[in-house]
Design a protein around this motif. Structure first.
Motif, PDB file in Angstrom:
ATOM      1  N   THR A   2       0.837  -1.204   0.000  1.00 27.22           N
ATOM      2  CA  THR A   2       0.000   0.000   0.000  1.00 27.22           C
ATOM      3  C   THR A   2       0.866   1.246   0.000  1.00 27.22           C
ATOM      4  OG1 THR A   2      -0.126   0.010   2.405  1.00 27.22           O
ATOM      5  CG2 THR A   2      -1.879  -1.150   1.215  1.00 27.22           C
ATOM      6  N   GLU A   3       0.309   2.304  -0.574  1.00 27.75           N
ATOM      7  CA  GLU A   3       1.026   3.562  -0.648  1.00 27.75           C
ATOM      8  C   GLU A   3       0.833   4.315   0.657  1.00 27.75           C
ATOM      9  OE1 GLU A   3       0.646   7.406  -3.445  1.00 27.75           O
ATOM     10  OE2 GLU A   3       0.492   5.456  -4.431  1.00 27.75           O
ATOM     11  N   ARG A   4       1.905   4.909   1.166  1.00 23.71           N
ATOM     12  CA  ARG A   4       1.833   5.666   2.415  1.00 23.71           C
ATOM     13  C   ARG A   4       1.729   7.151   2.126  1.00 23.71           C
ATOM     14  NH1 ARG A   4       5.694   3.569   7.092  1.00 23.71           N
ATOM     15  NH2 ARG A   4       4.634   1.620   7.435  1.00 23.71           N
ATOM     16  N   LYS A   5       1.011   7.860   2.987  1.00 21.12           N
ATOM     17  CA  LYS A   5       0.935   9.310   2.873  1.00 21.12           C
ATOM     18  C   LYS A   5       2.261   9.902   3.327  1.00 21.12           C
ATOM     19  CE  LYS A   5      -3.961   9.951   3.837  1.00 21.12           C
ATOM     20  NZ  LYS A   5      -4.905  10.562   4.766  1.00 21.12           N
ATOM     21  N   ASN A   6       2.697  10.936   2.648  1.00 16.12           N
ATOM     22  CA  ASN A   6       3.893  11.658   3.057  1.00 16.12           C
ATOM     23  C   ASN A   6       3.462  12.689   4.092  1.00 16.12           C
ATOM     24  OD1 ASN A   6       6.181  13.163   3.392  1.00 16.12           O
ATOM     25  ND2 ASN A   6       6.629  13.348   1.217  1.00 16.12           N
ATOM     26  N   LEU A   7       3.707  12.408   5.356  1.00 21.65           N
ATOM     27  CA  LEU A   7       3.240  13.272   6.436  1.00 21.65           C
ATOM     28  C   LEU A   7       4.021  14.574   6.533  1.00 21.65           C
ATOM     29  CD1 LEU A   7       2.528  10.593   9.175  1.00 21.65           C
ATOM     30  CD2 LEU A   7       0.931  11.633   7.581  1.00 21.65           C
ATOM     31  N   SER A   8       5.194  14.627   5.911  1.00 21.32           N
ATOM     32  CA  SER A   8       5.991  15.845   5.983  1.00 21.32           C
ATOM     33  C   SER A   8       5.500  16.893   4.986  1.00 21.32           C
ATOM     34  CB  SER A   8       7.470  15.539   5.737  1.00 21.32           C
ATOM     35  OG  SER A   8       7.638  15.036   4.421  1.00 21.32           O
ATOM     36  N   MET A   9       4.765  16.469   3.972  1.00 19.60           N
ATOM     37  CA  MET A   9       4.249  17.389   2.968  1.00 19.60           C
ATOM     38  C   MET A   9       2.822  17.791   3.336  1.00 19.60           C
ATOM     39  SD  MET A   9       6.582  17.836   0.672  1.00 19.60           S
ATOM     40  CE  MET A   9       5.638  18.520  -0.658  1.00 19.60           C
ATOM     41  N   PRO A  10       2.526  19.093   3.329  1.00 17.21           N
ATOM     42  CA  PRO A  10       1.151  19.488   3.613  1.00 17.21           C
ATOM     43  C   PRO A  10       0.217  18.982   2.513  1.00 17.21           C
ATOM     44  CG  PRO A  10       2.522  21.408   3.085  1.00 17.21           C
ATOM     45  CD  PRO A  10       3.404  20.204   3.068  1.00 17.21           C
ATOM     46  N   GLN A  11      -0.934  18.487   2.923  1.00 17.52           N
ATOM     47  CA  GLN A  11      -1.913  17.953   1.986  1.00 17.52           C
ATOM     48  C   GLN A  11      -2.889  19.066   1.586  1.00 17.52           C
ATOM     49  OE1 GLN A  11      -1.794  14.713   0.882  1.00 17.52           O
ATOM     50  NE2 GLN A  11       0.107  14.637   2.025  1.00 17.52           N
ATOM     51  N   LEU A  16     -11.316  22.057  -1.107  1.00 15.85           N
ATOM     52  CA  LEU A  16     -10.849  23.210  -1.884  1.00 15.85           C
ATOM     53  C   LEU A  16     -10.560  22.809  -3.321  1.00 15.85           C
ATOM     54  CD1 LEU A  16      -8.497  24.994   0.682  1.00 15.85           C
ATOM     55  CD2 LEU A  16     -10.844  25.578   0.049  1.00 15.85           C
ATOM     56  N   ARG A  17      -9.980  21.628  -3.520  1.00 14.81           N
ATOM     57  CA  ARG A  17      -9.731  21.151  -4.886  1.00 14.81           C
ATOM     58  C   ARG A  17     -11.038  20.986  -5.650  1.00 14.81           C
ATOM     59  NH1 ARG A  17      -6.023  17.266  -2.512  1.00 14.81           N
ATOM     60  NH2 ARG A  17      -7.572  15.672  -2.982  1.00 14.81           N
ATOM     61  N   MET A  18     -12.055  20.463  -4.977  1.00 14.02           N
ATOM     62  CA  MET A  18     -13.351  20.294  -5.633  1.00 14.02           C
ATOM     63  C   MET A  18     -13.956  21.645  -6.020  1.00 14.02           C
ATOM     64  SD  MET A  18     -15.160  17.265  -3.453  1.00 14.02           S
ATOM     65  CE  MET A  18     -16.549  17.117  -4.593  1.00 14.02           C
ATOM     66  N   ILE A  19     -13.898  22.603  -5.127  1.00 19.77           N
ATOM     67  CA  ILE A  19     -14.457  23.925  -5.398  1.00 19.77           C
ATOM     68  C   ILE A  19     -13.704  24.591  -6.544  1.00 19.77           C
ATOM     69  CG2 ILE A  19     -14.770  26.239  -4.431  1.00 19.77           C
ATOM     70  CD1 ILE A  19     -15.328  24.783  -1.719  1.00 19.77           C
ATOM     71  N   GLU A  20     -12.380  24.477  -6.548  1.00 16.94           N
ATOM     72  CA  GLU A  20     -11.577  25.042  -7.639  1.00 16.94           C
ATOM     73  C   GLU A  20     -11.931  24.405  -8.980  1.00 16.94           C
ATOM     74  OE1 GLU A  20      -7.605  24.438  -6.221  1.00 16.94           O
ATOM     75  OE2 GLU A  20      -7.687  26.189  -4.897  1.00 16.94           O
ATOM     76  N   ALA A  21     -12.360  23.142  -8.951  1.00 10.58           N
ATOM     77  CA  ALA A  21     -12.746  22.436 -10.180  1.00 10.58           C
ATOM     78  C   ALA A  21     -14.237  22.622 -10.488  1.00 10.58           C
ATOM     79  CB  ALA A  21     -12.414  20.954 -10.048  1.00 10.58           C
ATOM     80  N   ASN A  22     -14.880  23.576  -9.819  1.00  8.60           N
ATOM     81  CA  ASN A  22     -16.314  23.850  -9.995  1.00  8.60           C
ATOM     82  C   ASN A  22     -17.195  22.660  -9.653  1.00  8.60           C
ATOM     83  OD1 ASN A  22     -15.991  26.557 -10.740  1.00  8.60           O
ATOM     84  ND2 ASN A  22     -15.498  25.945 -12.830  1.00  8.60           N
ATOM     85  N   GLY A  74     -12.591   8.181   4.227  1.00  5.88           N
ATOM     86  CA  GLY A  74     -12.326   9.061   3.092  1.00  5.88           C
ATOM     87  C   GLY A  74     -13.111  10.358   3.129  1.00  5.88           C
ATOM     88  N   LEU A  75     -13.470  10.812   4.323  1.00  2.90           N
ATOM     89  CA  LEU A  75     -14.231  12.046   4.490  1.00  2.90           C
ATOM     90  C   LEU A  75     -13.343  13.152   5.041  1.00  2.90           C
ATOM     91  CD1 LEU A  75     -17.361  10.540   6.260  1.00  2.90           C
ATOM     92  CD2 LEU A  75     -17.300  11.473   3.940  1.00  2.90           C
ATOM     93  N   VAL A  76     -13.631  14.381   4.670  1.00  2.00           N
ATOM     94  CA  VAL A  76     -12.963  15.534   5.271  1.00  2.00           C
ATOM     95  C   VAL A  76     -13.769  15.916   6.506  1.00  2.00           C
ATOM     96  CG1 VAL A  76     -12.337  17.956   4.978  1.00  2.00           C
ATOM     97  CG2 VAL A  76     -12.088  16.357   3.065  1.00  2.00           C
ATOM     98  N   PRO A  77     -13.129  15.971   7.688  1.00  2.00           N
ATOM     99  CA  PRO A  77     -13.868  16.356   8.892  1.00  2.00           C
ATOM    100  C   PRO A  77     -13.888  17.873   9.076  1.00  2.00           C
ATOM    101  CG  PRO A  77     -11.660  15.699   9.496  1.00  2.00           C
ATOM    102  CD  PRO A  77     -11.776  15.513   7.997  1.00  2.00           C
ATOM    103  N   LEU A  78     -15.041  18.398   9.383  1.00  2.00           N
ATOM    104  CA  LEU A  78     -15.202  19.786   9.796  1.00  2.00           C
ATOM    105  C   LEU A  78     -15.800  19.727  11.191  1.00  2.00           C
ATOM    106  CD1 LEU A  78     -16.903  21.194   6.562  1.00  2.00           C
ATOM    107  CD2 LEU A  78     -14.469  21.208   7.128  1.00  2.00           C
TER     108      LEU A  78
END
Length: 100
Positions: A2-11, A16-22, A74-78
């Motif tokens: 499995t691919e690991r997230k790079n925790l040192s890089m800000p995600q 915001l990506r969805m909104i930018e893509a309309n 796979g949800l963004v928490p607010l």
């Protein structure tokens, strides 16, 4: 493997990506920190969940567990805090994300 997230890089925030893509992010307000409900929301295609602590008894510890569940679903928490006027009401919830 499995691919690991790079925790040192800000995600970049997926919302915001969805909104930018309309695109229109879909989400639901949740008055409970129930992991099963959060998993169902992720499986049904929602993009985010707003965990409401203003109108529910959820405390920072319960929200910490709920945020972990959002990661797996796979949800963004607010998080809606009880009151934004007092730093003591906000800081415990900010610290939750940095620890999870």
């Amino acid at each position: 493997m499995t691919e690991r997230k790079n925790l040192s890089m800000p995600q970049t925030n997926p919302l915001l990506r969805m909104i930018e893509a309309n695109a229109v992010p879909l989400g639901m307000q949740c008055f409970t920190a129930d992991h099963a409900l959060i998993e169902v929301l992720g499986l049904t295609g929602f993009d985010f969940v707003m965990l409401d602590t203003e109108h529910s008894p959820a405390n920072p510890r319960a929200i910490e567990d709920a945020i972990r569940a959002t990661d797996g679903a796979g949800l963004v928490p607010l998080v809606r805090v009880p009151s934004a006027e007092d730093e003591q009401n906000v800081m415990p919830f900010i610290n939750v994300r940095s620890s999870s």
